[in-house]
Design an enzyme around this catalytic site. Structure first.
Site, PDB file in Angstrom:
ATOM      1  N   THR A 133      70.008  85.430  59.398  1.00  0.00           N
ATOM      2  CA  THR A 133      71.256  85.719  60.102  1.00  0.00           C
ATOM      3  C   THR A 133      72.140  84.482  60.226  1.00  0.00           C
ATOM      4  OG1 THR A 133      72.087  86.262  62.312  1.00  0.00           O
ATOM      5  CG2 THR A 133      69.888  85.367  62.226  1.00  0.00           C
ATOM      6  N   ASP A 134      73.443  84.716  60.415  1.00  0.00           N
ATOM      7  CA  ASP A 134      74.347  83.579  60.669  1.00  0.00           C
ATOM      8  C   ASP A 134      74.143  82.981  62.063  1.00  0.00           C
ATOM      9  OD1 ASP A 134      75.460  85.635  62.206  1.00  0.00           O
ATOM     10  OD2 ASP A 134      77.456  85.521  61.325  1.00  0.00           O
ATOM     11  N   GLU A 135      73.421  83.716  62.939  1.00  0.00           N
ATOM     12  CA  GLU A 135      73.271  83.230  64.318  1.00  0.00           C
ATOM     13  C   GLU A 135      72.467  81.933  64.391  1.00  0.00           C
ATOM     14  OE1 GLU A 135      72.596  85.911  67.468  1.00  0.00           O
ATOM     15  OE2 GLU A 135      73.726  87.512  66.532  1.00  0.00           O
ATOM     16  N   TYR A 159      66.530  85.015  70.306  1.00  0.00           N
ATOM     17  CA  TYR A 159      66.524  85.692  69.003  1.00  0.00           C
ATOM     18  C   TYR A 159      66.849  84.710  67.880  1.00  0.00           C
ATOM     19  CZ  TYR A 159      68.596  88.154  65.029  1.00  0.00           C
ATOM     20  OH  TYR A 159      68.915  88.551  63.750  1.00  0.00           O
ATOM     21  N   LYS A 163      64.604  83.322  64.684  1.00  0.00           N
ATOM     22  CA  LYS A 163      64.988  83.486  63.280  1.00  0.00           C
ATOM     23  C   LYS A 163      65.093  82.118  62.600  1.00  0.00           C
ATOM     24  CE  LYS A 163      65.989  86.730  61.257  1.00  0.00           C
ATOM     25  NZ  LYS A 163      65.163  87.682  60.449  1.00  0.00           N
ATOM     26  N   LEU A 199      76.837  96.792  69.454  1.00  0.00           N
ATOM     27  CA  LEU A 199      78.207  97.076  69.920  1.00  0.00           C
ATOM     28  C   LEU A 199      78.871  98.289  69.250  1.00  0.00           C
ATOM     29  CD1 LEU A 199      80.649  96.090  71.674  1.00  0.00           C
ATOM     30  CD2 LEU A 199      81.434  94.927  69.609  1.00  0.00           C
TER      31      LEU A 199
HETATM   32  P1  NAD Z   1      66.377  96.594  63.234  1.00  0.00           P
HETATM   33  O1  NAD Z   1      66.015  96.124  64.598  1.00  0.00           O
HETATM   34  O2  NAD Z   1      67.296  97.756  63.089  1.00  0.00           O
HETATM   35  O3  NAD Z   1      65.051  96.964  62.413  1.00  0.00           O
HETATM   36  C1  NAD Z   1      63.915  96.166  62.434  1.00  0.00           C
HETATM   37  C2  NAD Z   1      62.781  96.939  61.764  1.00  0.00           C
HETATM   38  O4  NAD Z   1      61.622  96.088  61.755  1.00  0.00           O
HETATM   39  C3  NAD Z   1      62.384  98.210  62.517  1.00  0.00           C
HETATM   40  O5  NAD Z   1      62.163  99.257  61.609  1.00  0.00           O
HETATM   41  C4  NAD Z   1      61.089  97.832  63.216  1.00  0.00           C
HETATM   42  O6  NAD Z   1      60.224  98.929  63.428  1.00  0.00           O
HETATM   43  C5  NAD Z   1      60.510  96.825  62.236  1.00  0.00           C
HETATM   44  N1  NAD Z   1      59.594  95.870  62.878  1.00  0.00           N
HETATM   45  C6  NAD Z   1      59.794  95.162  64.011  1.00  0.00           C
HETATM   46  N2  NAD Z   1      58.726  94.400  64.292  1.00  0.00           N
HETATM   47  C7  NAD Z   1      57.838  94.602  63.289  1.00  0.00           C
HETATM   48  C8  NAD Z   1      56.555  94.077  62.993  1.00  0.00           C
HETATM   49  N3  NAD Z   1      55.965  93.185  63.785  1.00  0.00           N
HETATM   50  N4  NAD Z   1      55.919  94.504  61.873  1.00  0.00           N
HETATM   51  C9  NAD Z   1      56.514  95.420  61.048  1.00  0.00           C
HETATM   52  N5  NAD Z   1      57.713  95.961  61.291  1.00  0.00           N
HETATM   53  C10 NAD Z   1      58.378  95.548  62.394  1.00  0.00           C
HETATM   54  O7  NAD Z   1      66.959  95.317  62.481  1.00  0.00           O
HETATM   55  P2  NAD Z   1      68.127  95.228  61.407  1.00  0.00           P
HETATM   56  O8  NAD Z   1      69.416  95.184  62.113  1.00  0.00           O
HETATM   57  O9  NAD Z   1      67.878  96.252  60.370  1.00  0.00           O
HETATM   58  O10 NAD Z   1      67.849  93.776  60.819  1.00  0.00           O
HETATM   59  C11 NAD Z   1      66.984  93.586  59.713  1.00  0.00           C
HETATM   60  C12 NAD Z   1      66.890  92.094  59.410  1.00  0.00           C
HETATM   61  O11 NAD Z   1      68.196  91.590  59.120  1.00  0.00           O
HETATM   62  C13 NAD Z   1      66.377  91.269  60.580  1.00  0.00           C
HETATM   63  O12 NAD Z   1      65.555  90.266  60.065  1.00  0.00           O
HETATM   64  C14 NAD Z   1      67.623  90.669  61.189  1.00  0.00           C
HETATM   65  O13 NAD Z   1      67.335  89.444  61.803  1.00  0.00           O
HETATM   66  C15 NAD Z   1      68.492  90.490  59.969  1.00  0.00           C
HETATM   67  N6  NAD Z   1      69.946  90.534  60.192  1.00  0.00           N
HETATM   68  C16 NAD Z   1      70.500  91.568  60.880  1.00  0.00           C
HETATM   69  C17 NAD Z   1      71.886  91.619  61.018  1.00  0.00           C
HETATM   70  C18 NAD Z   1      72.567  92.751  61.762  1.00  0.00           C
HETATM   71  O14 NAD Z   1      73.761  92.686  61.994  1.00  0.00           O
HETATM   72  N7  NAD Z   1      71.861  93.806  62.134  1.00  0.00           N
HETATM   73  C19 NAD Z   1      72.677  90.622  60.451  1.00  0.00           C
HETATM   74  C20 NAD Z   1      72.063  89.580  59.758  1.00  0.00           C
HETATM   75  C21 NAD Z   1      70.696  89.554  59.612  1.00  0.00           C
HETATM   76  O1  DAU Z   2      75.433  87.810  63.455  1.00  0.00           O
HETATM   77  C1  DAU Z   2      74.352  88.554  62.980  1.00  0.00           C
HETATM   78  C2  DAU Z   2      73.660  89.227  64.132  1.00  0.00           C
HETATM   79  O2  DAU Z   2      74.490  90.308  64.545  1.00  0.00           O
HETATM   80  C3  DAU Z   2      72.270  89.725  63.785  1.00  0.00           C
HETATM   81  O3  DAU Z   2      71.451  88.638  63.445  1.00  0.00           O
HETATM   82  C4  DAU Z   2      71.660  90.501  64.955  1.00  0.00           C
HETATM   83  O4  DAU Z   2      70.411  91.045  64.593  1.00  0.00           O
HETATM   84  C5  DAU Z   2      72.612  91.616  65.338  1.00  0.00           C
HETATM   85  O5  DAU Z   2      72.123  92.289  66.483  1.00  0.00           O
HETATM   86  C6  DAU Z   2      74.011  91.074  65.621  1.00  0.00           C
HETATM   87  O6  DAU Z   2      74.000  90.268  66.824  1.00  0.00           O
HETATM   88  P1  DAU Z   2      75.161  90.354  67.917  1.00  0.00           P
HETATM   89  O7  DAU Z   2      74.652  89.893  69.219  1.00  0.00           O
HETATM   90  O8  DAU Z   2      76.398  89.703  67.399  1.00  0.00           O
HETATM   91  O9  DAU Z   2      75.406  91.958  67.894  1.00  0.00           O
HETATM   92  P2  DAU Z   2      75.723  92.983  69.090  1.00  0.00           P
HETATM   93  O10 DAU Z   2      76.135  94.267  68.452  1.00  0.00           O
HETATM   94  O11 DAU Z   2      74.653  93.019  70.104  1.00  0.00           O
HETATM   95  O12 DAU Z   2      77.009  92.334  69.754  1.00  0.00           O
HETATM   96  C7  DAU Z   2      78.201  92.114  69.014  1.00  0.00           C
HETATM   97  C8  DAU Z   2      79.185  91.439  69.953  1.00  0.00           C
HETATM   98  O13 DAU Z   2      79.586  92.380  70.952  1.00  0.00           O
HETATM   99  C9  DAU Z   2      78.601  90.260  70.705  1.00  0.00           C
HETATM  100  O14 DAU Z   2      79.614  89.279  70.879  1.00  0.00           O
HETATM  101  C10 DAU Z   2      78.214  90.843  72.052  1.00  0.00           C
HETATM  102  C11 DAU Z   2      79.244  91.925  72.263  1.00  0.00           C
HETATM  103  N1  DAU Z   2      78.804  93.112  73.033  1.00  0.00           N
HETATM  104  C12 DAU Z   2      77.629  93.707  72.675  1.00  0.00           C
HETATM  105  C13 DAU Z   2      77.163  94.828  73.349  1.00  0.00           C
HETATM  106  C14 DAU Z   2      75.853  95.464  72.982  1.00  0.00           C
HETATM  107  C15 DAU Z   2      79.596  93.623  74.042  1.00  0.00           C
HETATM  108  O15 DAU Z   2      80.679  93.084  74.345  1.00  0.00           O
HETATM  109  N2  DAU Z   2      79.152  94.726  74.709  1.00  0.00           N
HETATM  110  C16 DAU Z   2      77.968  95.344  74.419  1.00  0.00           C
HETATM  111  O16 DAU Z   2      77.607  96.339  75.097  1.00  0.00           O
END
Ligand code: NAD
Ligand code: DAU
Length: 352
Positions: A133-135, A159, A163, A199
Site C-alpha cells: 500500500t501507499d500508506e 496497519y 504492512k 469510505l
Molecule cells: P480485504 O480486507 O478486503 O481482504 C483481505 C482478505 O484476506 C480477506 O478475504 C480475508 O479473509 C483474508 N485474510 C485475512 N487474514 C488472513 C490470514 N491470516 N490468512 C489467510 N487469509 C486472510 O483487503 P483488500 O482491500 O482486498 O486488500 C488486499 C491487499 O491489498 C492487502 O494486502 C492490502 O493491504 C492491500 N491494499 C489494499 C488497498 C485498498 O484500497 N483496499 C490499497 C492498496 C493495497
Molecule cells: O491507501 C491505501 C489504503 O486505502 C489501503 O492500504 C487500505 O487497506 C484501505 O483500507 C485504504 O485505507 P484508508 O484508511 O485510506 O481507507 P478508508 O476507506 O478507511 O478511508 C478513506 C478516507 O476516508 C480516509 O481519509 C478516512 C476517511 N473516512 C473513512 C471512513 C470509513 C471518513 O471520513 N469516514 C469514514 O467513515
C-alpha cells in the site's frame, strides 16, 4: 497455476474474477482464512470451475502452506491476504501483527523452501508478489510531490506499520536468499465487492438507507483513488514483466478530498436513484470525530510502472465511481448478504 492468498477479499476477489474472465483455462488456487472481510459470495460464479481451487486456512499455518505449495506447484504466489482496515488496526492491532507480519514471514519462508527445490526453468520463472500500500510512505503536505518508489517508509498507523514490516521482510528475502520477490505499493482502491466499512461503499449504502454519511474531521484529507480492476491489471503486468527485487507504485492520478468523493457519490445517486422527497443525499453528510493519527494526504507517482512496464490506468475517477455506484444498485443480493451478515453462514455450511 498461481496461488493467491486473501482471494475472498475485495481486491483478491476482483483479481480472481478477472483472471478467469481473461484466461478461462488458466489455473488458480486461493488460500483464504475467511475473516470478517472474506466473502465467498464474491466468487460464487467460479466456485465450480475445475481450474479454480479454494483452500480454507491461515497464511500463518506453516504445515498447511507447505502442503498447498507441494500440491498445487504454483509458478507464483500473490500475497493479498491482510488485515486491511486502518480504523480496526487502531482499535485492536494484534491481528494486524499476526497476519500482516507473521503471516507474510511464514509465506516467505514456505516459498523459499518450495523455490529452493524447484528445477530450472521453473526456478527462474517463479515469483513472489507482495501486494502492498501507499500508506507505508506516511503522509505528505498539500504541495509535496507524490510518492515515488524512493520515498522513505514513514508509516503512521498500526496497519501501515504492519504492512511496512511485511514489505521489509519481502525485500530482505530477495536480497539475502535471492527469492524472486516483486512488491507493489498501491493507492486507495474502489469498485465492486468492496466491504462497506471503507469510505466509498459505506457512504453508498448509508445514503440509500437514509443513514448519516460520516466524514472524519474536516473532510479535507486527500486520497489517490484507483478503480480496482486497474489495480488488478497492474498486478498482472508486474507479475509478467516486473524486474526482480523491484517495487512498483500503482495509482490512478486521481487525488480527491474525502468530502468531494462523498459529494460526488451523492450527486450520482441523486441522478440514478432520486429520493422521493426531492432532497439530495448530500443532506445526510455528517462531520464526525477524526481518526487518531489520520494521514492528511497520499499521492502516488505511478510513472515508473508506466515507463518501464507500459501500464497505466484505464478509468478516471468520474468513470470508475459511476460504475461503482451502479454496481451497488445492481447487486442487492451481494449487498444484503454483507449487511445482514448472512455471507458468513456459507462457510459454516460448506466447511462444518
Ligand atoms: P480485504 O480486507 O478486503 O481482504 C483481505 C482478505 O484476506 C480477506 O478475504 C480475508 O479473509 C483474508 N485474510 C485475512 N487474514 C488472513 C490470514 N491470516 N490468512 C489467510 N487469509 C486472510 O483487503 P483488500 O482491500 O482486498 O486488500 C488486499 C491487499 O491489498 C492487502 O494486502 C492490502 O493491504 C492491500 N491494499 C489494499 C488497498 C485498498 O484500497 N483496499 C490499497 C492498496 C493495497
Ligand atoms: O491507501 C491505501 C489504503 O486505502 C489501503 O492500504 C487500505 O487497506 C484501505 O483500507 C485504504 O485505507 P484508508 O484508511 O485510506 O481507507 P478508508 O476507506 O478507511 O478511508 C478513506 C478516507 O476516508 C480516509 O481519509 C478516512 C476517511 N473516512 C473513512 C471512513 C470509513 C471518513 O471520513 N469516514 C469514514 O467513515
Amino acid at each position: 497455476m498461481v496461488l493467491v492468498t486473501g482471494g475472498a477479499g475485495f481486491i483478491g476477489g476482483n483479481f480472481i474474477l478477472d483472471w478467469f474472465d481473461i484466461g478461462p483455462s488458466k489455473q488458480l488456487a486461493n488460500l483464504d482464512a475467511i475473516t470478517y472481510a472474506g466473502n465467498l459470495a464474491t466468487l460464487e460464479s467460479i466456485h465450480n470451475n475445475p481450474n479454480y481451487k479454494f483452500y480454507l486456512g491461515n497464511i500463518t499455518d506453516k504445515t498447511l502452506v507447505t502442503k498447498i505449495l507441494s500440491k498445487v506447484k504454483p509458478r507464483a504466489i500473490i500475497n493479498f491476504a491482510a488485515e486491511s482496515h486502518v480504523d480496526r488496526s487502531i482499535l485492536g492491532p494484534t491481528e494486524f501483527i499476526q497476519t500482516n507480519i507473521v503471516g507474510t514471514f511464514n509465506l516467505l519462508e514456505c516459498a523459499r523452501e518450495y523455490w529452493n527445490y524447484l528445477e530450472e526453468p521453473k526456478k527462474s520463472e517463479f515469483r513472489f508478489l507482495q501486494v502492498s500500500t501507499d500508506e507505508v510512505y506516511g503522509t505528505i503536505g498539500p504541495n509535496d510531490p507524490p510518492f515515488t518508489e524512493k520515498h522513505p517508509y514513514e508509516p503512521n498507523s498500526p496497519y501501515s506499520a504492519s504492512k511496512a514490516a511485511s514489505d521489509h521482510l519481502a525485500r530482505a528475502w530477495f536480497h539475502t536468499y535471492g527469492l524472486p520477490v516483486l512488491t507493489t505499493n498501491c493507492s486507495n482502491n474502489y469498485g465492486p465487492y468492496h466491504f462497506p466499512e471503507k469510505l466509498i461503499p459505506l457512504c453508498i449504502l448509508n445514503a440509500l438507507n437514509g443513514k448519516p454519511l460520516p466524514i472524519y474531521g474536516d473532510g479535507q484529507q486527500v486520497r489517490d483513488w484507483l478503480f480496482v480492476k486497474d489495480h488488478c491489471s497492474a498486478i498482472r503486468t508486474v507479475l509478467e514483466k516486473g524486474q526482480l527485487g523491484e517495487t512498483y507504485n500503482i495509482g490512478g492520478w486521481n487525488e480527491k478530498a474525502n468530502i468531494d468523493v462523498v459529494k460526488q457519490i451523492c450527486a450520482i445517486l441523486d441522478e440514478l436513484r432520486p429520493k422521493s422527497d426531492g432532497k439530495s443525499y448530500a443532506e445526510q453528510i455528517t462531520f464526525v470525530k477524526d481518526r487518531p493519527g489520520h494521514d492528511r494526504r497520499y499521492a502516488i507517482d505511478a510513472s515508473k510502472i508506466e515507463r518501464e512496464l507500459g501500464w497505466k490506468p484505464v478509468e478516471t475517477f468520474e468513470t470508475g465511481i459511476r460504475k461503482t455506484v451502479q454496481w451497488y444498485l445492481d447487486n442487492p443480493k451481494w449487498v444484503e448478504g454483507v449487511v445482514s451478515g448472512s455471507y458468513r453462514q456459507w462457510i459454516v455450511q460448506q466447511y462444518a
